[in-house]
Design a protein around this motif. Structure first.
Motif, PDB file in Angstrom:
ATOM      1  N   LEU A 116       0.832  -1.204   0.000  1.00  0.00           N
ATOM      2  CA  LEU A 116       0.000   0.000   0.000  1.00  0.00           C
ATOM      3  C   LEU A 116       0.868   1.257   0.000  1.00  0.00           C
ATOM      4  CD1 LEU A 116      -2.982   1.090   0.354  1.00  0.00           C
ATOM      5  CD2 LEU A 116      -2.445   1.243   2.781  1.00  0.00           C
ATOM      6  N   LYS A 117       1.915   1.274   0.824  1.00  0.00           N
ATOM      7  CA  LYS A 117       2.816   2.430   0.864  1.00  0.00           C
ATOM      8  C   LYS A 117       3.550   2.594  -0.460  1.00  0.00           C
ATOM      9  CE  LYS A 117       3.667   2.232   5.858  1.00  0.00           C
ATOM     10  NZ  LYS A 117       4.688   1.996   6.917  1.00  0.00           N
ATOM     11  N   ARG A 118       3.968   1.477  -1.058  1.00  0.00           N
ATOM     12  CA  ARG A 118       4.684   1.556  -2.336  1.00  0.00           C
ATOM     13  C   ARG A 118       3.787   2.142  -3.425  1.00  0.00           C
ATOM     14  NH1 ARG A 118       5.486  -0.595  -6.998  1.00  0.00           N
ATOM     15  NH2 ARG A 118       3.636  -1.883  -6.760  1.00  0.00           N
ATOM     16  N   ARG A 119       2.534   1.703  -3.470  1.00  0.00           N
ATOM     17  CA  ARG A 119       1.608   2.248  -4.454  1.00  0.00           C
ATOM     18  C   ARG A 119       1.295   3.716  -4.168  1.00  0.00           C
ATOM     19  NH1 ARG A 119      -1.357  -2.538  -3.821  1.00  0.00           N
ATOM     20  NH2 ARG A 119      -3.125  -1.397  -2.940  1.00  0.00           N
ATOM     21  N   LEU A 120       1.256   4.070  -2.884  1.00  0.00           N
ATOM     22  CA  LEU A 120       1.009   5.465  -2.509  1.00  0.00           C
ATOM     23  C   LEU A 120       2.106   6.366  -3.067  1.00  0.00           C
ATOM     24  CD1 LEU A 120      -0.269   7.773  -0.859  1.00  0.00           C
ATOM     25  CD2 LEU A 120       1.112   7.005   1.083  1.00  0.00           C
ATOM     26  N   VAL A 121       3.368   5.978  -2.911  1.00  0.00           N
ATOM     27  CA  VAL A 121       4.475   6.786  -3.414  1.00  0.00           C
ATOM     28  C   VAL A 121       4.354   6.966  -4.921  1.00  0.00           C
ATOM     29  CG1 VAL A 121       6.976   6.815  -3.776  1.00  0.00           C
ATOM     30  CG2 VAL A 121       6.040   6.190  -1.540  1.00  0.00           C
ATOM     31  N   ALA A 122       4.098   5.872  -5.625  1.00  0.00           N
ATOM     32  CA  ALA A 122       3.967   5.969  -7.084  1.00  0.00           C
ATOM     33  C   ALA A 122       2.786   6.858  -7.469  1.00  0.00           C
ATOM     34  CB  ALA A 122       3.800   4.570  -7.680  1.00  0.00           C
ATOM     35  N   HIS A 123       1.692   6.774  -6.717  1.00  0.00           N
ATOM     36  CA  HIS A 123       0.500   7.534  -7.060  1.00  0.00           C
ATOM     37  C   HIS A 123       0.716   9.029  -6.850  1.00  0.00           C
ATOM     38  CE1 HIS A 123      -3.767   8.387  -7.586  1.00  0.00           C
ATOM     39  NE2 HIS A 123      -3.736   9.070  -6.440  1.00  0.00           N
ATOM     40  N   VAL A 124       1.265   9.422  -5.699  1.00  0.00           N
ATOM     41  CA  VAL A 124       1.425  10.854  -5.444  1.00  0.00           C
ATOM     42  C   VAL A 124       2.458  11.464  -6.395  1.00  0.00           C
ATOM     43  CG1 VAL A 124       0.704  10.684  -3.047  1.00  0.00           C
ATOM     44  CG2 VAL A 124       3.122  10.482  -3.589  1.00  0.00           C
ATOM     45  N   ARG A 125       3.486  10.703  -6.745  1.00  0.00           N
ATOM     46  CA  ARG A 125       4.481  11.228  -7.695  1.00  0.00           C
ATOM     47  C   ARG A 125       3.867  11.450  -9.077  1.00  0.00           C
ATOM     48  NH1 ARG A 125       9.970   7.670  -6.318  1.00  0.00           N
ATOM     49  NH2 ARG A 125      10.722   9.053  -4.656  1.00  0.00           N
ATOM     50  N   ARG A 126       2.845  10.698  -9.401  1.00  0.00           N
ATOM     51  CA  ARG A 126       2.198  10.838 -10.700  1.00  0.00           C
ATOM     52  C   ARG A 126       1.038  11.835 -10.656  1.00  0.00           C
ATOM     53  NH1 ARG A 126       1.193   5.985 -10.993  1.00  0.00           N
ATOM     54  NH2 ARG A 126      -0.937   5.982 -10.173  1.00  0.00           N
ATOM     55  N   GLU A 127       0.238  11.787  -9.608  1.00  0.00           N
ATOM     56  CA  GLU A 127      -1.012  12.534  -9.579  1.00  0.00           C
ATOM     57  C   GLU A 127      -0.837  13.980  -9.114  1.00  0.00           C
ATOM     58  OE1 GLU A 127      -5.132  13.207 -10.021  1.00  0.00           O
ATOM     59  OE2 GLU A 127      -3.730  11.699 -10.815  1.00  0.00           O
ATOM     60  N   VAL A 128       0.032  14.225  -8.116  1.00  0.00           N
ATOM     61  CA  VAL A 128       0.196  15.593  -7.607  1.00  0.00           C
ATOM     62  C   VAL A 128       0.693  16.538  -8.701  1.00  0.00           C
ATOM     63  CG1 VAL A 128       1.482  17.042  -5.989  1.00  0.00           C
ATOM     64  CG2 VAL A 128       0.434  14.915  -5.192  1.00  0.00           C
TER      65      VAL A 128
END
Length: 617
Positions: free
Chosen positions: A269-281
């Motif tokens: 979950l944390k790994r996907r969170l990092v990838a998501h915020v780097r892409r979405e923000v």
């Protein structure tokens, strides 16, 4: 500071005295490097034009470059710089959290809750991932097997539940009455809480989302054995024994595969969170036409490494013929890469000024390895100041002694170069003609202090250490210590003393103790001004000016130090002197009108003047 030193160097050079060490070092450096002697007129022109050099933060420099070269950098002209992008990051994080956990297993959600994980707790991780976009994520992927079947766990749960509700009172009496358990691990005051938690855990016939209860491990046979006194077991005794404890061990073994699965899913979950915020923000910032301070660095870095990066770098170098970065130890890898890309491999100079010993402090945002990498890249073009122009010789000797250990900064490449005192320096602090120690370490004995687990408690130290500091300062001032300086010798006074503390409330505590001894003190810190007594008084005064017809507000206002009306005077106005009270009402009404018509500053200036506040205070 730099400009004043260079002006002094220019003055000495033009007068052919050559007394300034900056100039002497400059001449020596050029001679050592095999450069031609300095041309006097060229040096004069260079030093005079130093005042024309633009000075800014690294973020300000990046912002200027991005807007001046919008086509090459690809940044929209109307992009707004926002000081705080946390609302955007927080929204992206909460959207991710809701989407990921909406249909998730209830036990996994309870696991996250037990671990204290929430959008608020994960915000620092998201900020860190966005600040260091190139930092790799470890592990780069998590292998998730099929979720373990819960059959074994359900069977073990039912067995534990059956025994507990059958023998509950017997189990409680066994633990409460066994005299050989470790008193700290099995406190009698804690046991009722464990029993109630077990009641709640085993209330339902089928297992719930919780995989245990508060104090569950205390019922395991291994825990009971470890807590049973050695003396009892050597005499042939046994730890408390009951089928319930054995059943708890079975339940513990059955829940472990589920817990391991939850931990693996947490990492994923944390790994996907990092990838998501780097892409979405970044996507949401572009859509909103905003950028943050970190975005300035990342966008310029990306532009310099992009298709038009070479042309952009040439434009920057034409405008900025040289760059000087002060406090370089506080930079990060992206900042260093930007300037290395701009000036590395060119004949245009890049000066990096810093101290690696300061780069070890992580709270400053520094990266010590970035500094060491830059220092290594500089090769022989490295120069170290060997003279300390601020400190007395005795203090330099004491600090040298303090750091005279192997690897004082843990990192092998950070050395501790010896420095000498300024020419003609002497120790300034004296008492009765004798030099006082430049560096002392004072120890607070445990005797007389409040001690817990062999350590002085923080509560006791917070209360009594300020008293000791104030007493030491008072003693130093009262004994007649003196300071020697260029103007001769003079008595030491309170303005020569500084007390450095970690927290604002500690500074206020020291100030209170100093004032109690008649020593004035001023607090410098980052505390909000709204937490001060002055702010509270101003709040009361402005309340009365805003609503001058409310008697309660008016009484609160005029009894502040700004007006200085005593309780006796206020009582006399209420009972005997209506005219004085009416004059106060008229004053506040007039100040109210001034505030509305002419603004706060004009009103407040009139208020202070008419009531002679400053002279009275």
């Amino acid at each position: 500071r730099v400009r004043s030193r260079l002006r002094a160097a220019l003055h000495c050079y033009r007068d052919e005295r050559g007394a300034d060490p900056v100039l002497r070092r400059l001449v020596a450096m050029r001679k050592q490097a095999g450069h031609a002697p300095l041309d006097r007129e060229r040096l004069s022109l260079s030093l005079r034009s130093f005042d024309e050099a633009p000075i800014s933060t690294i973020h300000g420099f990046c912002n200027r470059v991005l807007h001046d070269s919008a086509f090459e950098s690809g940044v929209a002209f109307d992009t707004e710089l926002v000081i705080d992008d946390e609302p955007i990051v927080d929204q992206v994080l909460r959207d991710f959290w809701a989407r990921e956990l909406y249909g998730s297993d209830a036990r996994f959600v309870r696991h996250l809750h037990r671990e204290g994980l929430s959008p608020d707790r994960l915000l620092p991780l998201a900020r860190l991932a966005l600040r260091h976009v190139d930092a790799p994520v470890v592990p780069d992927r998590v292998e998730l097997s099929r979720q373990p079947a819960g059959t074994a766990y359900a069977d073990a749960y039912r067995r534990v539940r059956e025994i507990w509700w059958r023998d509950r009172e017997e189990i409680k009496a066994l633990l409460l009455g066994f005299p050989h358990l470790h008193k700290a691990r099995y406190r009698r005051d804690d046991m009722p809480t464990w029993f109630l938690a077990m009641d709640a855990f085993l209330r339902s016939e089928e297992p719930g989302p919780e995989l245990g209860s508060v104090g569950f491990d205390k019922f395991l046979p291994t825990s009971l054995a470890e807590a049973t006194s050695v003396k009892h077991t050597r005499a042939g005794g046994h730890p408390p024994e009951h089928p319930f404890f054995t059943a708890c061990a079975g339940l513990d073994a059955a829940r472990r595969p589920l817990e391991e699965d939850h931990r693996a899913r947490e990492v994923e979950l944390k790994r996907r969170l990092v990838a998501h915020v780097r892409r979405e923000v970044p996507r949401r910032k572009v859509a909103g036409g905003v950028q943050s301070f970190d975005d300035l660095l990342q966008r310029l870095d990306k532009a310099l490494r992009g298709r038009t990066g070479k042309k952009l770098a040439e434009q920057v170098r034409r405008r900025y013929r040289a760059a000087l970065i002060d406090e370089f130890q506080d930079t990060d890898p992206i900042q260093y890469r930007i300037f290395r890309t701009l000036y590395g491999g060119t004949r245009q100079p890049l000066f990096l000024i810093g101290d690696p010993k300061q780069a070890i402090y992580g709270f400053r945002g520094a990266d010590v390895f970035t500094y060491l990498r830059a220092a290594k890249a500089a090769g022989e073009s490295r120069y170290t100041m060997d003279t300390n122009w601020r400190s007395d010789p005795a203090l330099l000797d004491a600090v040298e002694r303090l750091f005279a250990v192997r690897r004082p900064f843990l990192v092998e490449d950070i050395g501790f170069p010896l420095v000498r005192a300024r020419p003609g320096a002497e120790d300034a602090l004296h008492l009765e003609g004798k030099r006082l120690p430049a560096f002392e370490i004072k120890v607070q004995p445990r005797d007389g202090a409040m001690v817990k687990t062999k350590q002085i408690t923080a509560e006791w130290a917070e209360r009594h250490v300020p008293e000791r500091i104030a007493a030491d300062v008072s003693r130093l001032l009262a004994e007649g210590a003196t300071l020697r300086g260029p103007g001769g010798e003079r008595p030491l006074h309170a303005g020569d003393v500084a007390v450095l503390v970690r927290k604002n409330d500690q500074a206020l505590a020291v100030q209170r103790e100093l004032r109690r001894l008649g020593i004035p003190g001023v607090v410098y810190g980052d505390a909000t001004v709204f937490d001060t007594p002055e702010a509270d008084e101003l709040y009361r005064v402005l309340g009365a000016v805003a609503e001058p017809t409310r008697n309660a507000l008016l009484r609160a206002a005029i009894t502040t130090e700004l007006f200085g009306v005593s309780a006796n005077a206020l009582e006399a106005m209420s009972e005997d002197d209506d005219s004085e009270w009416n004059r106060w009402i008229d004053d506040f009404r007039r100040w109210h009108e001034q505030w509305v018509e002419r603004g706060f500053v004009q009103m407040f200036r009139a208020l202070l003047s008419e009531r002679s506040t400053q002279p009275r205070l």
